[in-house]
Design an enzyme around this catalytic site. Sequence first.
Site, PDB file in Angstrom:
ATOM      1  N   ASP A  81       0.832  -1.203   0.000  1.00  0.00           N
ATOM      2  CA  ASP A  81       0.000   0.000   0.000  1.00  0.00           C
ATOM      3  C   ASP A  81       0.872   1.261   0.000  1.00  0.00           C
ATOM      4  O   ASP A  81       1.871   1.333   0.721  1.00  0.00           O
ATOM      5  CB  ASP A  81      -0.854  -0.030   1.278  1.00  0.00           C
TER       6      ASP A  81
ATOM      7  N   GLU B 274      14.593 -15.337   0.532  1.00  0.00           N
ATOM      8  CA  GLU B 274      14.986 -16.403   1.468  1.00  0.00           C
ATOM      9  C   GLU B 274      13.982 -17.562   1.426  1.00  0.00           C
ATOM     10  O   GLU B 274      14.234 -18.632   1.953  1.00  0.00           O
ATOM     11  CB  GLU B 274      14.984 -15.871   2.914  1.00  0.00           C
TER      12      GLU B 274
HETATM   13  C1  NOJ Z   1      -4.410   2.994  -0.856  1.00  0.00           C
HETATM   14  C2  NOJ Z   1      -5.547   2.063  -0.583  1.00  0.00           C
HETATM   15  O1  NOJ Z   1      -5.856   1.371  -1.759  1.00  0.00           O
HETATM   16  C3  NOJ Z   1      -6.677   2.919  -0.088  1.00  0.00           C
HETATM   17  O2  NOJ Z   1      -7.882   2.205  -0.006  1.00  0.00           O
HETATM   18  C4  NOJ Z   1      -6.286   3.497   1.246  1.00  0.00           C
HETATM   19  O3  NOJ Z   1      -7.293   4.382   1.674  1.00  0.00           O
HETATM   20  C5  NOJ Z   1      -4.977   4.275   1.139  1.00  0.00           C
HETATM   21  N1  NOJ Z   1      -3.993   3.568   0.398  1.00  0.00           N
HETATM   22  C6  NOJ Z   1      -4.411   4.549   2.516  1.00  0.00           C
HETATM   23  O4  NOJ Z   1      -3.946   3.358   3.083  1.00  0.00           O
END
Ligand code: NOJ
Length: 583
Positions: A240, A292
Amino acid sequence: MLQVSVAIRFSTPLSPRVRDDGAVTNSDPSEGEADREWWRSAVIYQIYPRSFADSDGDGVGDLPGVTSRLSHLADLGVDAVWLSPFYVSRMADAGYDVADYRDVDPVFGTLADADDLLAEAKRLSLRVVVDLVPNHTSDEHEWFRAALTAGPGSPERTRYLFRDGRGEHGELPPNTWRSVFGGPAWTRVVEPDGTPGQWYLHLFDAKQPDLDWTDPEVREEFHDVLRFWLERGVDGFRVDVAHGLVKADGLPDWDHEQELLDGSDGTGQRPPMWDQDDVHDIYRGWRTVLDEYDGNRMLVAEAWVEPPDRLARYVRPDEMHQAFNFAYLTTPWQAPGLREAVVSSLSANRDVGAPSTWVLSNHDVIRHTTRFGLPPEVRAPNGIRAGDPQPDEPLGLRRGRAATALMLALPGSAYLYQGEELGLPEHTTLPDEVRQDPAWFRHDGGVAGRDGCRVPLPWEAGRPANGFSSTGECWLPQPESFARYAAGVQRGVEGSTLELYRSALGLRRSFRMGEGELTFVDGYPDDVVAFRRQTPERAVLVVANLGIEPVDLPEGARVQLASGDLDHRGRVPCDVTIWACPG
Ligand code: NOJ
């Protein structure tokens, strides 16, 4: 007769593998299944656990619900699933605010449920990729609580980005950064002695404090979290906000509004909170950890970064394996732009030996069946409300099917978002009082946010919540139209969107469409995307007609897949994509 152009030719090599004859190939017949770099050509299906299937009737989807429906995905023909976060969370951002990276939130189940899910996926030969949220934690994470208690100057605060405020009494935020969800990116805390104190950075919601990735403890912790899930058997991680972990030294001012999920920022400059060069060291470290383990584990970057060669830096041979192709996702349904997006992505990835990925929908954007049905002048990145211009649903579905048939014909790996195999539209008339997206709240209702693409799936029409839950509870209400789209209504029905996806995925697998070369074909009108695929199995001609006039196919071409009916003369009509084998 059509001319085949040799001007543009791309391949998606395995770890760039060059044959003796000089051709670059994406397959190596000597490799066994376990060694195969499966992710290079995989179709990966995104499960948003809250909205997939609810096993206990509380109206929120959960891991046992997912496990019970995995056979639907095996039958659909995907290679892997990616699960959006199911970790312990206060759900301020639907689980993207993690309070404990090593446990399952009770609303989704238990660790034992996660193990069961992994075992069932393995039984069905589905790989499992889990979400990792390293840019920020929840404000309920034990580290953040400790930082609040410990006070300014403590080692606990160095794991996050705490700073003194500006102004005579520190009453102004440390810089001008804006949160992606709206409002300032800083929140001031009350110190343990009750006085107004320091500020902490949160690029997203105030309940999502950003970690400081210059702190070695943060780095070690995430290596450990990776190992925790690798040892449980996951096949990889979707990372993310992968472009956000490192901030420019000194946190210089940047007072532009942040567009929700837009890498360009409209300024032509690189913002100090995104895509900083030092972020790549982090992924080199992670790659070492993954290597790993056996089984070709993978990392895919969620990085809203432009241009494509900048994004390709995340998938250099010693970093991640894939990055989402948001440039493709945001390309409108227009042939020149799509051709350009394909060319630039294949070219940038080829330069670093990585596969391109393709994606049309996810849990952050308007579903593509709805996007492609909106009037061309409407740009609606942040959701649609009842009072906004509404999509033409049949047109959007027709185009959405054509777009998917085009996408699944491209070399590389493709991502599907749950429900798109049903042709599900966005819920564009959700009542405001049920909205839950933090972007909706932080903009004081000024943008609708992302709830419209997160509505729970319809499985069986006529059952409570169309089979999503046994009680009819549903954390977001489904629109009436969802009954028509239910999986049970479409299963086995010729011409249904579900059967189109099954056919496309079946052919993609047997033709090995994720591998091999792509060559654009000359001789079609500008508003037609036409290319020839040479895979290790066969040659396939792909024609997507985005123009008004129907287009002819070469004589003797045998159509294998069509996203809609051909016309009475066997031509490809407007908004239809076909795959054909040459005569
Ligand atoms: C990207 C994620 O896809 C989204 O849903 C989220 O709100 C933001 N990152 C923050 O984590």
